[in-house]
Design an enzyme around this catalytic site. Structure first.
Site, mmCIF file in Angstrom:
data_model
loop_
_atom_site.group_PDB
_atom_site.id
_atom_site.type_symbol
_atom_site.label_atom_id
_atom_site.label_comp_id
_atom_site.label_asym_id
_atom_site.label_seq_id
_atom_site.Cartn_x
_atom_site.Cartn_y
_atom_site.Cartn_z
ATOM 1 N N LYS A 1 0.609 -0.926 -0.277
ATOM 2 C CA LYS A 1 -0.048 0.119 -0.177
ATOM 3 C C LYS A 1 0.893 0.930 0.492
ATOM 4 C CE LYS A 1 -3.743 -2.277 2.381
ATOM 5 N NZ LYS A 1 -4.545 -2.105 3.501
ATOM 6 N N GLU B 1 -9.208 -10.750 -7.447
ATOM 7 C CA GLU B 1 -8.918 -9.717 -7.183
ATOM 8 C C GLU B 1 -7.825 -9.868 -7.996
ATOM 9 O OE1 GLU B 1 -9.901 -8.629 -2.229
ATOM 10 O OE2 GLU B 1 -8.107 -9.720 -3.035
ATOM 11 N N TYR C 1 -12.823 -2.104 -3.072
ATOM 12 C CA TYR C 1 -12.927 -1.787 -1.693
ATOM 13 C C TYR C 1 -14.589 -1.898 -1.929
ATOM 14 C CZ TYR C 1 -8.709 -1.698 0.004
ATOM 15 O OH TYR C 1 -7.477 -2.909 0.558
ATOM 16 N N ASN D 1 -1.650 0.582 7.243
ATOM 17 C CA ASN D 1 -1.453 -0.845 7.305
ATOM 18 C C ASN D 1 -0.563 -2.042 6.260
ATOM 19 O OD1 ASN D 1 -3.467 -1.673 5.978
ATOM 20 N ND2 ASN D 1 -4.980 -2.797 7.527
ATOM 21 N N HIS E 1 -2.685 -5.472 1.398
ATOM 22 C CA HIS E 1 -3.723 -6.101 1.567
ATOM 23 C C HIS E 1 -3.058 -7.411 0.926
ATOM 24 C CE1 HIS E 1 -7.603 -7.134 0.548
ATOM 25 N NE2 HIS E 1 -7.025 -7.643 -0.365
HETATM 26 P P1 CMP Z 1 -6.990 -4.674 4.351
HETATM 27 O O1 CMP Z 1 -6.863 -6.003 4.122
HETATM 28 O O2 CMP Z 1 -6.517 -3.822 2.477
HETATM 29 O O3 CMP Z 1 -9.239 -4.960 3.552
HETATM 30 C C1 CMP Z 1 -10.261 -3.734 4.256
HETATM 31 C C2 CMP Z 1 -8.679 -2.006 4.270
HETATM 32 O O4 CMP Z 1 -9.467 -1.865 5.773
HETATM 33 C C3 CMP Z 1 -8.114 -2.788 6.531
HETATM 34 O O5 CMP Z 1 -7.247 -3.056 5.208
HETATM 35 C C4 CMP Z 1 -7.531 -1.506 6.246
HETATM 36 O O6 CMP Z 1 -6.194 -0.114 5.758
HETATM 37 C C5 CMP Z 1 -8.907 -0.588 6.189
HETATM 38 N N1 CMP Z 1 -9.329 -0.378 7.486
HETATM 39 C C6 CMP Z 1 -10.187 -1.487 8.401
HETATM 40 N N2 CMP Z 1 -10.605 -0.930 9.769
HETATM 41 C C7 CMP Z 1 -10.090 0.362 9.466
HETATM 42 C C8 CMP Z 1 -10.667 1.433 9.726
HETATM 43 N N3 CMP Z 1 -11.141 1.693 11.270
HETATM 44 N N4 CMP Z 1 -9.840 2.810 9.698
HETATM 45 C C9 CMP Z 1 -9.270 3.084 8.451
HETATM 46 N N5 CMP Z 1 -9.453 2.023 7.454
HETATM 47 C C10 CMP Z 1 -9.488 0.647 8.734
#
Ligand code: CMP
Length: 140
Positions: free
Chosen positions: A11, A128, A51, A114, A117
């Site tokens: 990311k 995906e 998403y 984070n 993904h």
């Molecule tokens: P990902 O595994 O890419 O799938 C959905 C994403 O939503 C997740 O990783 C996080 O990066 C994001 N996400 C989940 N919870 C939150 C939150 N509370 N605030 C912002 N982003 C979130």
């Protein structure tokens, strides 16, 4: 366990900090093979489609804005039980809860930023992968 393929995104928080190699070293160290990879600037439409399952969530707008804030690296990973293996290697969604040695513990900044993904199931992995790669771009 069967050989599987899973979809991965490195990311914007990781591309901005120039740590895609660190992430790839953790992926390869876990026994997963990167069989396709490209660095792209995701469009808003691509991020909203990707998403789409989260579109009713309060963080959807923030998530889409983040995913288009810098380039990402999209990948296909291959290996035994690759879908669950990669989820173990990524660690918990919130890096505060991630185990040492996982990508999110070592690299991520917050639950939003984070770093990676990974697909959560066989069906979503196929969908995906197909959103970002054609079959001839995946070389195992
Ligand atoms: P990902 O595994 O890419 O799938 C959905 C994403 O939503 C997740 O990783 C996080 O990066 C994001 N996400 C989940 N919870 C939150 C939150 N509370 N605030 C912002 N982003 C979130």
């Amino acid at each position: 366990m069967a050989i599987e393929r899973t979809f991965s995104i490195i990311k914007p928080d990781a591309t901005k900090r120039n740590i895609t190699g660190k992430v790839n070293a953790l992926i390869e160290g876990a026994g997963l093979k990167i069989v396709a990879q490209k660095r792209i600037q995701m469009t808003r439409a691509q991020a909203e489609t990707f998403y789409g399952v989260h579109k009713e969530r309060p963080f959807f707008g923030e998530l889409v804005d983040f995913m288009i804030s810098a380039p990402v690296v999209v990948q296909v990973l291959e290996g035994e039980g690759a879908i669950s293996r990669y989820r173990e290697v990524m660690g918990a969604t919130n890096p505060a809860n991630a185990v040492p040695g996982t990508i999110r513990k070592e690299c991520a900044l917050s639950v939003g930023e984070n770093s990676v993904h990974g697909s959560d199931a066989t069906e979503t992995a196929a969908i995906e992968i197909a959103q970002f790669f054609s079959a001839n771009e995946i070389v195992g």
